[in-house]
Each structure stands twice: as C-alpha cells, then as structure tokens.
Design an enzyme around this catalytic site. Structure first.
Site: not given
Length: 967
Positions: A878-879
């Site tokens: 996700e980052c």
C-alpha cells in the site's frame, strides 16, 4: 452460417482450421483449437493481451478477422516458442526479472517482444518502450520497467553476451531464499501460457455447460414499476430467467453499518434489483441459456418499466435538501467520522487573523477522482455442484472467506454447502473484494443445477465493478514562521457511489492518513460518507490514503511556498520523530521517515539542478516531493494456515492467501522455507495448496498490506509446532513414517491474531491505535509540462521506502513499479464515469502506456526490522501507491507555477490554470458545500462521546501513560 476451411502454419506445424466466416476473429479461432495463451482482455485491440505473430509481425488477434488471413500464413503463439524444459530466452528473462505478476498480459508481451527481437536483436531501451507503446501492449501490474529489463536481458542472451546461468537463481545448500530475488513458483506456467484464467476454464468446462447473460439497469436512478421476462423465457436456448423473486436468501449483500456515527443501520446492495435501480450497470435479471450468444440475446428481451428519478452525479448534489434517498431508506448523507487531537486547533486558526501572531495559514479545496482499477482480465466465473454436492464458484476473489459469509446469506445457501475457489487471476488491486458476481452466478446455479460459465465483456466489467471512491476535502494548515506545523483543520466527504460497500472503514482511513507521517499537535477534522448514482466505491490499493494526500501533501507545498522554505526541508522539519503521536494520539510504529528524507537529499539536489537546465522548446521542468505510507493489518485481524508433513518428506502449506499477482505464492514459499530452515528442506520439498475454501483455512483478505505479516506469523507458529513434534530427544528429526508409527500427528494449524492487542479508532473522537505496524514512503518526481498544450510527462521517479525486512525483492519492487504507474494515471489521466463509449475501454479510461511511465524509476529500501513482523518483515504494497500522485502534482506547480486542485491534472485543466494565472485570477475551486455545518457535527460528536462513553481518552492522558510505561 458460412464456414471456411483452411490450412495454416501454426507454431511451425500445418493445421486444418474450420472457422465461421463472418464472425470469427483470429483470437476466437486460436482459443477454440486450444491455444488459450491468447487472452482476450479489452476486446477492442487496445490492451495487447491477445498479441500473436502473423508472418513475424505482432497482431492484436481480438480484432483481426480470421477470414482476412490467407491460407498457409505463419501464426505463432506463446505455446510454440518454448517448453518447460527448454524455455525461450524471453521466457527465462520474464521469470528472472519479475516480469510475471498476475500474468494475464504476459503471453501478449512476450510474443510482441519476440516480434521485435526477430527483427532487431540489439534494441535500445527506448526502442523497446516505443515498440510496446506502438503495439498497445498494456500492463497494469509491473510499471513496464521489469518488462523492458527482461527484453534487454533476453536479447543479450540471444546475442551470446550472457549465458543462461545469468538468468538462473541458485540456492546454496542450506541457504536461505528469504531476502533474495528467488523467482515466483507460479511464474513458469504463466510464461508458458498454460495458466488457465476464468475464460480459459470456460472453454474447458464439460459438455452441457450453460452460459449467463444479464439485463443491466438502463438508468442511473429510477424506481422499477415492472419487470417482464416473458419474451426472454421463450427465446432460443433459454433454460431459466431469474429476477429478485427467484433469489432464495435476503437478496442483500449490503454490510451492516457498525459506526455509532452512522445514520443508517444497513445500506442495500441487492443481488438483483427489486424496487429501484441506483446506477447504470446494476443487474436486474439473469438469463441462463445454452450459448453465450443466446443468453445475451435473451437478456435484451427483458422489459423493465421505470419511473425515472433525479440523477445525482456526486454527493455535492445528493446531499442537498430535498434530494431523493438513493438507498430508498437510508439518508444520502450516511455517516461521519470525527478526529480530535490537542485542544488548541480553533484558537490557533483564530490567531492567524492577527498579523503579529506568527501563525501562517494556507487552505484549499481538493478533489480526488473515481479511479478505475483497470485490470485487463474481464470478470469470468464458473458455478457448479462439486462431487460432494457443494455449490462451488470459481472466482478471482481477493477475500475468499468474507465471500463465504455474505454470499450464502444473500442467496439462501448454507455456508457449509458453499465453496469458492480462486483461479489464476488477471489482477484486481481491490476490485474483487466485492462478491456481487459470485452471488449472481451462484443464485442462478441454485435454479438450473447445471454448470454455468459467465464471462463479461471488458465494458461490462468496467460498468459493473466498483472504483476508488471520490473524495472532496476542504482543509487548512497552520504553521509558525519556521514552518513547524501547529494545526490542521479539515472537512472531508467521501462519495461512495450507489452503495455503501466500503463506508465507515474508508472514513477511518481519512482521519488516520491526512497529514501522515508528520507530527501535527492539533487536529480538528471530519470525514463524512455518502451516496450518489455513480459506480460504488470499493477497495483499491492504498485504500483511503491517496484521497488524503491529494490535499495534505499539496498543503505542505503551499505552506513551503508561502514561507519561502524548501519543500523537502519543511517535510524534514515536521516528520514524526520518536515520541511524536499519530493523528489518532498514539505512537507511530516506525519513525524512520527523517532518515529516509536524508537519504533522498542527494537525488533531490541533483533534481533541482536538472530542473535548471533548459528543456526542449515549450516545455518547463519541475521537481515535486511527497511523503506518505500506510498501515499493516487491523486491531481485529486473524490469519490461519495449515502445514502438513507428507510421506516423501516434503511439507505442504494450505492457505487462503489470495493470489492477485502481488506474490502470494512466493510469500508463502519464502516464509515456509525460512521457518522450516532447521529441517534443511530444499525448496523443491515445499509445496503450496492455496485458495480453496473447502480445504484451506481462512488466511484473511489480500489487502491492507497485511498478508505477508499475518500469514508469515501464522506460518512460523505452525512450523514450530511441526518441528517440535518431529524433534527427537537427540535433536534430530523424525521422518513421516516414524511420526505415523509413534502416533504423532503430521498436520499442524497456525493461527495468528491481533485481536485485543490494539485499539480501534473511536467513532466519536478518532482516537485509537489500530495497527501492529506501518510502512513509509518518501518520493521525488521529475516532470516536464508543455505551457502551450498543458500536457505533462513524468520523466523520473525516485523513492525510498521502509517496509521492514524484504522477503522477496522481485515481489516488492514489482509492487513499487506498478504502483507508480497507477499513481501517474491517478494524477494525470484516470477518472471514471458512465459514458460507456469512452470509458468502456482501457485507453478511454486513461490507461498509461509504456511511454507514459518513466523508465527512470528507482527505489531504495530502508529495511528497519519489525519487532512483531515475521522474519523482521512488515507489509509492503500500500505505501507505494499512497502519495506518488501528489509528488507529480507538486512537480507540475514547481514547473509552471499553477496548482491543480481537482485531479486528474489533464491538459485542459493545466491550460485553464495557466490562463487564469496570466489574467491574475485564481484557479482554485470554491469551498465545497456538504450541507450540515461540520462545526455542529463535531460539537455533537464530542457531546455524544461524553454522554455515551464512561471515559473519553485524551491525547494528554495517552502521552502520560506512554511516559509511565503503558501502551
């Protein structure tokens, strides 16, 4: 029907082919004769998944009429260029360089690349990229860079400059494959073209399998007065026609609204529409027939009488007084999630009115778009009863066991008699967190009780599936003269579209990630959620955080500009350090962002010098920076796996770690190999059995950067139990036969849970500690903007990420590169609405091609070992998609001095902003009106917190408890 018989040279051998003269395409013929490496994605010649070579030239087979191909033409598909024991160099390189993720586009890319190398064995990287762009070879997973790497390596091998050994990964005896570039175990069958995706299985179903067609809603918003299926029931080949009356369960997939700040208990998501339609593309009736053609034709005969209602394009319209309830019962303004930190937010902003206060404020209103996931494989499912009488659905589910809960209730089947099998999946990025298609085909199967297959067209999938929820944010930021952040105030509204698929959860992401990962001592904010008549919001990689960074990362830049501070320096000044608290008043799990920014400085300084150099005529250069990140797992998460010792001494893991292309197979493999290292098992002795709810326990959804962390910890627990059982008093290990002889079990269950360890976000105050870990990203973008046309091109991306110890570099880099492509599309081109002609195809939706994504993408990794992470790892995916788009937006402003507040930053918006600037006007949108005053809502939330909760935890109390050794 006219039939053509001909002889063709297919994969080097003469073959007699029979084709339907008028209708058959090259793709349909090749797939019918068993060459299913040829994938049909968009069906319009835009995506290249169907690419084959015709007399050596790449041809998009889905639009090439077979009748136009002369006899004795040479046709090559992926099946003809290599075997498992003798791979083509391109196939070897695709495995070695991580070119395989979901694998759906792989056959088309390899065949296109072969067409290039057969003509030019020494291409430059630019020539490879131009080739893929020219031939419309699209990939949504890789960001293209690994594919270009693979072509260059294959060419070097074919020229004799490197050997096959250079493309092989060798495991030293007793060595680890953790923290290496070990290839994915599922890569081989994908580069061979033998992976059977949904529509491939459709061709291999037993005789008598039925097909399904759908009557879709014709209006965005309408009451249904009547549904007439009589003509459809009499149509050729029809076995059954279903409406909502034939659904045997609740006919509602809508999840309950659990937040105490929700204004409704549940929002409807009917399996089949009953009293009204809420969006274009909602299903009204299902037709099951003997062929796909007959099913689709009969579906068109279903007649629906409507009472058309107002069409609300967004929540700015649906929130207005007097608007019709889209759900029919629930209000359109559905829920609220406040957040409070510190006690001085309002006072600080009031001080800004005093020019001598030393308080500086910037503010703006920002919109983030309805981004389509744009996976290239259309939805394709099969339903049947298995040998044990279980109702079974093949589906690319991203959360298998959630489907085992909500689908049975909706259609009226016992969960114990229901089964979902995840088949090879052509990517998802969050779209298949939804199980609506599963419910539809399973409901039909319950009626006809014969196998059914259903493949949507690409345009149907685009209309049917959810998108990233749009977001509107009014926000302001206060700093002192040095640039130190004093306070943040925001009013955000999430447009969930036609149902509340992600409502509540998404609003909690907003109050967590706006302004993350900075230390903001005073926060007062609100995230609202509501309904409109557009496609529903669903999970999408970095779920919730891109909406936040669209506003907060631009506000940081705006403040830097106002104070005359360098954009990187203002971020460094405010990055959270040890002891600082999150928006939600608890400690960060990782404080590495300052170190990451320091590591970025050399590249940043180089970029500033690069920007000073003259670009080609008409173009201006700019540099943008952004910081972001995401959480790992939740405070109520659980992951289960089973491992079993087999008679031959190998060990198998059973799990439901869903494989979307992100690396579930390699993640399972490296965790198992590392956890069982004392046994000295070679990699070949570790087997995987994944993603079948009949045999595999619930491992949890492939989302939220949780899978590697949660499944890894569960693997370690089960592995330790197995090894403890195998261990003899002298320290050696029992064999399978010895275990059986001694009556010792050979199968062990691993379960890892976060339940009770962390604190969920409070519904009234936003206070909480809802995650065991977090990841971080700092990123720089270089762009050029054409002042005359408004076009932006991204030339380079450089980022530093901290995701813990990396289990497999190919998998993590693949997530990073792919995310950058999504982020560039989000920033510049992608915004979905229901104009079917435009948005029913990939390029119509703004899908970036190879030359739209820079080849110059580099990531460094700051691998801070995680104390609670398996083998020191955290979670990664996700980052990488959190804030890259904001870096591009900031770079545009740096280049030409205009800011795009409402993305995507299309050329027309940039031209309009430049015109406004030249005329001395502002291009910023007016403050969004969400209806009810947010100050009133926040005051009521605090009052409810005081009256409904025995104790309201404050940031000061949390800090005191931390200092005294608590939390």
């Amino acid at each position: 029907m006219s039939v053509k018989k001909g002889i063709y040279i297919i994969n080097g051998a003469e073959r007699v082919v029979m084709s339907e003269y008028e209708k058959d395409t090259l793709a349909s013929v090749l797939r019918r004769i068993g060459l299913t490496s040829v994938k049909v994605g968009c069906g319009t010649g835009q995506c290249g998944t169907c690419t084959v070579l015709v007399n050596g030239d790449p041809v998009r087979a889905c639009i090439k009429k077979f009748r136009d191909i002369p006899e004795h033409t040479r046709i090559e598909t992926l099946e003809g260029i290599g075997t498992a024991s003798h791979l083509h160099p391109l196939q070897q390189a695709w495995i070695a360089y991580g070119g395989v993720q979901c694998g759906f586009c792989t056959p088309g890319f390899i065949m296109s690349a072969k067409g290039l190398l057969d003509k030019n064995l020494s291409p430059t990287r630019e020539e490879v990229r131009d080739w893929f762009t020219k031939h419309n070879n699209l990939c949504r997973c890789t960001g293209y860079k690994p594919l270009v790497d693979a072509v260059m390596a294959a060419a070097a091998l074919m020229r004799g400059e490197i050997s096959e050994k250079n493309l092989e990964f060798t495991v030293a005896e007793g060595g680890s494959i953790y923290h290496t570039r070990y290839p994915r175990p599922d890569a081989l069958y994908k580069v061979l073209g033998t992976a059977d995706y949904g529509d491939d299985l459709a061709l291999k179903m037993p005789p008598g399998t039925l097909h399904m067609g759908v009557k879709w809603a014709d209006h965005h918003h309408a009451n249904i007065l009547s549904i007439d299926t009589s003509e459809a029931e009499k149509a050729a080949g029809v076995a059954a026609v279903l409406t909502y009356k034939d659904i045997q369960g609740t006919n509602n997939l809508g999840a309950p609204m659990t937040s105490k700040m929700s204004l409704a208990k549940r929002v409807k998501e009917p399996v089949l529409c009953d009293t009204k339609v809420r969006r274009i593309g909602e299903p009204i009736a299902l037709v099951v027939a003997d062929t796909d053609e007959n099913a689709r034709a009969a579906a068109k005969l279903v007649k629906v009488e409507y009472e058309v209602l107002p069409f609300y394009k967004n929540i700015l319209e649906s929130f207005k007084p007097g608007a019709v309830s889209i759900d029919g019962e629930a209000p359109n303004d559905l829920l609220r999630q406040p957040v409070f930190k510190g006690a001085n937010t309002q006072a600080i902003f009031e001080k800004a009115n005093d020019p001598d206060s030393g308080v500086y404020v910037v503010e703006g209103s920002f919109y983030s778009s309805r981004q389509p996931h744009l996976m290239l494989e259309p939805w394709s499912l099969q339903a049947y009863y298995d040998e044990d009488g279980m109702l079974t659905v093949n589906y690319k589910s991203q959360t298998l066991w959630a489907g085992m809960v909500n689908v049975p209730r909706a259609i009226g089947v016992s969960p114990k008699a229901f089964r979902i099998i995840e088949i090879p999946s052509g990517a998802s990025f969050g779209a298949s967190m939804d199980h609506h298609a599963v419910a539809m085909i399973a409901a039909a199967e319950m009626v006809v009780k014969r196998p059914i297959t259903w493949t949507q067209t690409y345009e149907e999938t685009q209309r049917f599936t959810g998108k990233r929820a749009t977001s509107y944010t009014n926000a302001k930021l206060a700093c002192d003269k040095s640039g130190k952040i004093l306070a943040l105030d925001f009013d955000n509204a999430i447009d969930h579209g036609a149902n509340a698929n992600s409502a509540g959860n998404l609003e909690k992401k907003v109050v967590r990630f706006i302004g993350y990962p900075y230390n903001i001592p005073n926060i007062r904010g609100l995230s609202r959620g509501g309904l409109s008549n557009e496609p529903f919001g669903v999970a999408y990689r970095a779920y919730g955080s891109p909406q936040c960074y669209t506003s907060s990362e631009q506000l940081i830049d705006m403040m830097a500009e106002k104070l005359g501070i360098d954009p990187l320096e203002i971020r460094y000044l405010n990055c959270a350090k040890e002891g600082d608290l999150t928006n939600n008043s608890y400690p960060f799990k990782n404080y590495g962002i300052k170190t990451m920014i320091n590591k970025l400085r050399p590249y940043y300084n180089e970029s500033l010098e690069w920007a000073k150099q003259p670009a080609e005529a008409g173009w201006k250069r700019g540099v943008g920076v952004a910081c972001g990140g995401y959480h790992v797992s939740t405070p109520a998460d659980r992951s289960e796996i089973d491992i079993e010792l087999l008679p031959d001494g190998s060990v198998v893991q059973y799990n439901c770690w869903e494989a979307m292309g992100q690396g579930a197979s390699i993640g399972t493999l490296v965790h198992m190999h590392e956890a069982l290292k004392p046994l000295g098992l070679p990699v070949e002795k570790i087997k995987l059995y994944q993603n079948d709810t009949k045999f595999c326990p619930p491992t949890g959804p492939a989302s939220g950067s949780r899978s590697h962390y949660m499944a890894g910890n569960a693997t370690i627990l089960a592995a330790n139990d197995l090894m403890n059982a195998m261990r003899k008093p002298d320290g050696t290990y029992r064999t399978y036969d010895e275990m059986v002889a001694e009556g010792i079990p050979t199968k062990y269950h691993g379960e890892f849970s976060t339940v009770g360890l962390y604190k969920a976000i409070d519904d009234f105050t936003g206070v909480g500690d809802p995650t065991p870990d977090n990841n971080l990203l700092a990123i720089i973008a270089r762009v050029e903007v054409n002042e005359e046309t408004g076009k932006t091109r991204v030339l380079a991306i450089h980022g530093i990420a901290d995701v813990g110890v990396i289990g497999n570099f190919l998998a993590v880099e693949g997530q990073a590169y792919g995310s950058m492509m999504h982020s560039i599309g989000f920033a510049l081109t992608e915004d979905y609405c229901d104009e079917v002609k435009k948005y029913g195809s990939p390029l119509g939706c703004g899908f970036p091609r190879c030359n739209d994504v820079p080849d110059d993408i580099e990531f460094e990794f700051q691998e801070t070992p995680r104390k609670t992470g398996p083998h020191g790892s955290g979670g990664a995916s996700e980052c990488f998609q959190s804030c890259g788009h904001a870096a591009v937006l900031n770079a545009i402003n740096n280049a030409v001095g205009v800011r795009v507040y409402e993305i995507p930053a299309t050329p027309d918006k940039i031209k309009a902003a430049l015109k406004a600037k030249a005329e001395g006007r502002s291009c910023a949108p007016e403050r969004y009106d969400f209806g009810e005053d947010y100050n009133k809502i926040l005051d009521e939330a605090l009052e409810r917190a005081r009256t409904e909760q025995k104790h309201v935890e404050t940031a000061e109390e949390i800090e005191e408890e931390i200092r005294s050794g608590g939390h």
